[in-house]
Scaffold this motif. Structure first.
Motif, PDB file in Angstrom:
ATOM      1  N   UNK A  51       0.855  -1.194   0.000  1.00 34.65           N
ATOM      2  CA  UNK A  51       0.000   0.000   0.000  1.00 34.65           C
ATOM      3  C   UNK A  51       0.882   1.232   0.000  1.00 34.65           C
ATOM      4  N   UNK A  52       0.449   2.229  -0.750  1.00 37.41           N
ATOM      5  CA  UNK A  52       1.196   3.485  -0.823  1.00 37.41           C
ATOM      6  C   UNK A  52       0.457   4.554  -0.029  1.00 37.41           C
ATOM      7  N   UNK A  53       1.204   5.333   0.747  1.00 35.76           N
ATOM      8  CA  UNK A  53       0.634   6.490   1.441  1.00 35.76           C
ATOM      9  C   UNK A  53       1.483   7.702   1.122  1.00 35.76           C
ATOM     10  N   UNK A  54       0.851   8.843   0.893  1.00 36.27           N
ATOM     11  CA  UNK A  54       1.614  10.050   0.589  1.00 36.27           C
ATOM     12  C   UNK A  54       1.144  11.194   1.470  1.00 36.27           C
ATOM     13  N   UNK A  55       2.050  12.143   1.694  1.00 36.62           N
ATOM     14  CA  UNK A  55       1.697  13.337   2.450  1.00 36.62           C
ATOM     15  C   UNK A  55       1.700  14.522   1.496  1.00 36.62           C
ATOM     16  N   UNK A  56       0.584  15.231   1.419  1.00 38.13           N
ATOM     17  CA  UNK A  56       0.431  16.360   0.500  1.00 38.13           C
ATOM     18  C   UNK A  56      -0.115  17.522   1.303  1.00 38.13           C
ATOM     19  N   UNK A  57       0.673  18.625   1.388  1.00 33.83           N
ATOM     20  CA  UNK A  57       0.316  19.643   2.368  1.00 33.83           C
ATOM     21  C   UNK A  57      -0.594  20.740   1.832  1.00 33.83           C
ATOM     22  N   UNK A  58      -0.864  20.790   0.528  1.00 34.62           N
ATOM     23  CA  UNK A  58      -1.771  21.839   0.057  1.00 34.62           C
ATOM     24  C   UNK A  58      -2.699  21.282  -1.018  1.00 34.62           C
ATOM     25  N   UNK A  59      -3.867  21.936  -1.201  1.00 34.89           N
ATOM     26  CA  UNK A  59      -4.824  21.452  -2.214  1.00 34.89           C
ATOM     27  C   UNK A  59      -4.199  21.385  -3.599  1.00 34.89           C
ATOM     28  N   UNK A  60      -3.294  22.330  -3.889  1.00 35.08           N
ATOM     29  CA  UNK A  60      -2.658  22.326  -5.205  1.00 35.08           C
ATOM     30  C   UNK A  60      -1.829  21.065  -5.390  1.00 35.08           C
ATOM     31  N   UNK A  61      -1.110  20.697  -4.318  1.00 39.62           N
ATOM     32  CA  UNK A  61      -0.293  19.482  -4.392  1.00 39.62           C
ATOM     33  C   UNK A  61      -1.171  18.245  -4.559  1.00 39.62           C
ATOM     34  N   UNK A  62      -2.327  18.245  -3.886  1.00 40.00           N
ATOM     35  CA  UNK A  62      -3.244  17.107  -4.001  1.00 40.00           C
ATOM     36  C   UNK A  62      -3.693  16.988  -5.447  1.00 40.00           C
TER      37      UNK A  62
END
Lengths: 442, 411
Positions: free
Chosen positions: A259-270
């Motif tokens: 399973x992959x998990x990612x951290x994205x800190x802003x809506x633009x990055x999402x």
């Protein structure tokens, strides 16, 4: 004025002790049942990474191929896709997880090997999920290569094997390999164990196992594959879409297991990451490696929602307890009504001597509130008892059942609100007692 | 009748609250009791296994790579049989109560329309190891038990022993012996001739099964090949030898198969009795919870009705006095109050039935419960009526004791 009403209420309670006790008890039992089940539901539906769960996302692809093609993005990915996405480093942080059973022992201790769970992961796992450390820390990113022999262990395992001492630098035997401990975690109990839950949506509420303790051993993916000689025993057969998987290394096997998990800190990055994911799936489809270009990118809380993590029995008990509280409330309305109306004569006199309807109404509500407060105390005690009973149950989340501060205040707030609500109708009725009629019958 | 209804309509508040309370209590109690009964089924159903503490089970055996050949497994079974204190050993593919794999499916009575969802256990010496009580027919013969199937054995023809419940379901005329059961509805499905009927055998994973199905089991003799999760059942001669046999079984299985087991999946060795205890722990906890809830709901309702009726009676003390002065007997007053209670309760119960049904529909939608059987509704109604009469008894008796002289005071 309030003090005077309180005094009146106390006097009235003392006058009819049995009825008062019955009301307080009924309210306490209702509040106790309701708060016990709500506390459990609240704890189980909580945020496992408080603070930044909103920045954690779970990307999904559909790597399955005929003959076992599924029509949903799967919880996990095959090795190659997972590695492609992970090594692209398009997110602020990214990590892979796969859980498996393993035997562990301390070399030369003479103790029999302990069966434990190991999590194959990457160094970002620890900062991403706010894992606290007691000694040492995560392994260095340079240790992600195939020949590193490093592990992080849980505080529970450290307690069992080393009596809680600083075991950084000591070595463990995992299966047939020696590994070096680089970090010991402080107690960490995410509820649920969100990063490796599978297909909760299709479990019909049998999701208790999502609340198991986290793994005891954490090791880099490459090291884990080395230790298991390419096989990962924890991967269930039905995660492989081709039966030819037997004996193949998990690096090439047709199985969805990482399973992959990612951290994205802003809506633009999402947004950018979602585009990147789509692009990857389409590219793989063009290459003929995938038959589907489905993707999904859900935040942690959406992922929990989608998996319906709160066990069915817990939800059902919570509903049942609310219905039960409703019965207790109707009961309180009835008993308060009889209580106030029995004193019609007294109220008539007060009204005749100049008390306004509003004053009578307030006085009745103060009395209802006092009963509510007493019921709250009883309810709090019963909630403690109820939670103790939950802790005795043979369920994975038993150890989590404790009353936290918001729920403690919630108990009293609920009790007060319930009794005031129940008091409104009887108090209105009492304040409308016709004066003349009552005075005549005195 | 009119003299009871009219005052109720004039002072609506009190009776309305009672109606509401009864309706809620009725709805909750009906559903809680239904859930309770569901949870009780596995606790109360006899599992058919004799002497559960003298049956040792070795399971959760998972081979690495290819399944163990039958010869290896039979060799292990022979070694187990040689342990002192062991009477009979079964090498089986799955097991009642808890097992790594279960074989379930629809079975059909050949040539008629009988159909049921049943569980199948395949293995040798199953009947004697599980100590099942034969109620008709015979056990499998030695020749039948030595068969080795090319595959699991579900699709092969042969004999079978079934439970009485399944026999009655498939062959309602009561003659199951000698009849043929088809395993599945394909044309080439296995055909099994019934040679024996046992009293009971509870299926595994009972929490997922429909309640009627819980005793629908079939035994096939022989040994499956290419079966990845075999297990052994070992019958012990006496209770005193269980501990030593358990230890010896563990040692034997480890010695024979241990080197080829998947690392990390631990074989389990326990008595069938312990296994049963563990599997039933959760339904048992649920039963306690649900009976507690039902009891308290009814108690709270009782207290509520009692409190409200006693006020209702007290308020009418003068009227009662007048009625007494005008010639009403004590029993008239008593009956009046009781009738009144009966009517208010009936209204509450009617509303409660509708509510109970609605709650059940909602539960069915969200929690995959089965429909509330209609029998629960009259049962719940009678229970609530009895409760109501109990609650009203003391206030009604007090009302009946009101002396006629009250009527003359302070009019």
């Amino acid at each position: 004025m309030f003090g005077y009403y309180l005094d009146l209420a106390l006097r009235s309670l003392r006058r009819s002790k049995t009825l008062a006790t019955m009301m307080v008890m009924a309210l306490a039992v209702g509040i106790g049942a309701s708060m016990t089940t709500l506390t459990v539901a609240h704890l189980l539906s909580g945020d496992p990474v408080p603070g930044h769960s909103a920045t954690l996302y779970h990307p999904q692809l559909n790597p399955t191929m005929p003959p076992r093609l599924v029509h949903e993005p799967t919880s996990a990915m095959d090795y190659r896709s997972a590695m492609d996405l992970w090594s692209a480093h398009r997110a602020d942080r990214q990590t892979l997880v796969a859980s498996s059973p393993v035997k562990v022992r301390v070399e030369g201790s003479g103790e029999p090997p302990l069966p434990r769970q190991v999590l194959l992961t990457t160094s970002d796992f620890f900062p991403m999920f706010d894992v606290p450390f007691r000694y040492g820390g995560p392994w260095a990113p340079t240790d992600e290569g195939p020949h590193a022999r490093v592990v992080v262990i849980s505080s529970t395992l450290n307690e069992q094997l080393f009596g809680g001492a600083n075991s950084v630098g000591r070595s463990l035997r995992l299966r047939d390999s020696d590994v070096r401990i680089v970090g010991v975690m402080a107690p960490w109990r995410p509820a649920p164990r969100f990063y490796d839950i599978w297909q909760g949506r299709y479990r019909h509420g049998n999701t208790e196992s999502f609340y198991n303790d986290p793994e005891d051993i954490y090791t880099p993916v490459a090291t884990g594959l080395d230790i298991f000689a390419g096989q990962v025993p924890g991967v269930p057969v039905h995660f492989c879409w081709d039966m030819g998987a037997d004996g193949k290394s998990m690096q090439t096997a047709p199985c969805a297991w990482l399973s992959l998990w990612v951290q994205l800190s802003s809506p633009a990055k999402v947004h950018n990451y979602a585009e990147f994911l789509k692009g990857y799936a389409q590219q793989q489809k063009r290459l003929g490696r995938y038959t589907s270009d489905q993707t999904r990118l859900q935040s942690l809380m959406q992922w929990l929602e989608w998996n319906r993590v709160v066990p069915g029995t817990v939800r059902m008990q919570a509903w049942m307890a609310q219905a039960f509280l409703l019965i207790c409330l109707v009961n309180t309305v009835g008993l308060l009504l009889t209580r106030f109306l029995r004193r019609s004569g007294e109220i008539g006199v007060r009204r005749a001597m100049g008390a306004s309807r509003r004053a009578v109404f307030t006085q009745c509500l103060v009395e209802a509130g006092l009963i509510g407060l007493l019921g709250g105390v009883g309810g709090w005690l019963l909630t403690l008892l109820g939670l103790w009973m939950v802790r005795q149950q043979p369920v994975a989340y038993a150890d989590l059942a404790h009353l936290d501060l918001p729920m403690f205040f919630g108990t009293f707030a609920m009790s007060l609100a319930a009794s005031l609500l129940a008091g409104v109708l009887p108090a209105l009725r009492a304040s409308r007692v016709p004066i003349g009629f009552q005075l005549k019958t005195l | 009748m009119r003299h009871i209804v009219k005052p109720l309509l004039r002072h609506r508040m009190m009776p309305l609250l009672v109606v509401l309370q009864v309706a809620l209590a009725c709805a909750i109690a009906c559903n809680a009791l239904f859930l309770l009964q569901q949870k009780l089924v596995p606790l109360l159903t006899p599992d058919g296994v004799g002497q559960p503490q003298q049956l040792v089970v070795a399971w959760n055996l998972a081979p690495r790579g290819q399944p163990w050949p039958v010869s290896t497994l039979r060799q292990t079974a022979a070694e187990l049989r040689a342990i002192p204190g062991v009477t009979v050993v079964s090498l089986a593919g799955s097991w009642p109560m808890e097992t790594m794999a279960q074989m379930t499916g629809t079975v059909l009575a050949d040539g008629r329309d009988g159909k049921a969802d049943a569980v199948i256990y395949i293995g040798d010496h199953l009947r004697s190891t599980l100590d099942l009580k034969l109620v008709a027919g015979r056990d499998f013969s030695a020749a039948e038990d030595v068969v080795v199937y090319k595959n699991i054995g579900i699709d092969d023809d042969g004999p079978t022993i079934i439970t009485r419940a399944l026999a009655n379901r498939l062959f309602p005329d009561g003659h199951a012996l000698g009849k043929v059961i088809r395993i599945g509805d394909q044309a080439d499905a296995g055909r099994r001739t019934v040679v024996g009927v046992v009293a009971h055998l509870m299926r595994n994973k009972f929490s997922q099964d429909n309640r009627d199905d819980i005793d629908y089991s079939m035994l096939f003799p022989g040994t499956p090949s290419n079966w990845p999760v075999p297990m052994f059942g070992v019958r012990v001669r006496s209770a005193a030898e269980v501990a030593s046999v358990l230890k010896a079984v563990k040692a034997t299985v480890q010695r024979e198969l241990g080197s080829n087991m998947i690392q990390g999946i631990d074989p389990a060795y326990e008595t069938y009795g312990d296994m049963r205890q563990r599997m039933l722990a959760q339904p048992r906890a649920a039963v306690w919870l649900l009976s507690g809830v039902s009891l308290i709901v009814l108690l709270v309702a009782l207290v509520g009705i009692m409190g409200m009726t006693s006020y209702w009676v007290q308020q009418r003390t003068r009227q009662i006095g007048i009625r007494r002065a005008l010639g009403a007997k004590r029993s008239d007053i008593l009956h009046h109050i009781q009738w009144e209670n009966l009517m208010v309760m009936s209204a509450g119960i009617l509303l409660g039935m509708v509510l109970a049904y609605a709650v059940n529909l909602w539960l069915m939608r969200h929690y995959e419960l089965t429909r509330l059987p209609w029998q629960y509704l009259p049962l719940g109604a009678v229970l609530m009526l009895a409760l109501g009469q109990l609650a009203v008894l003391s206030p009604a008796l007090r009302a009946a004791k009101v002396p006629p002289v009250v009527a003359t005071r302070s009019v």
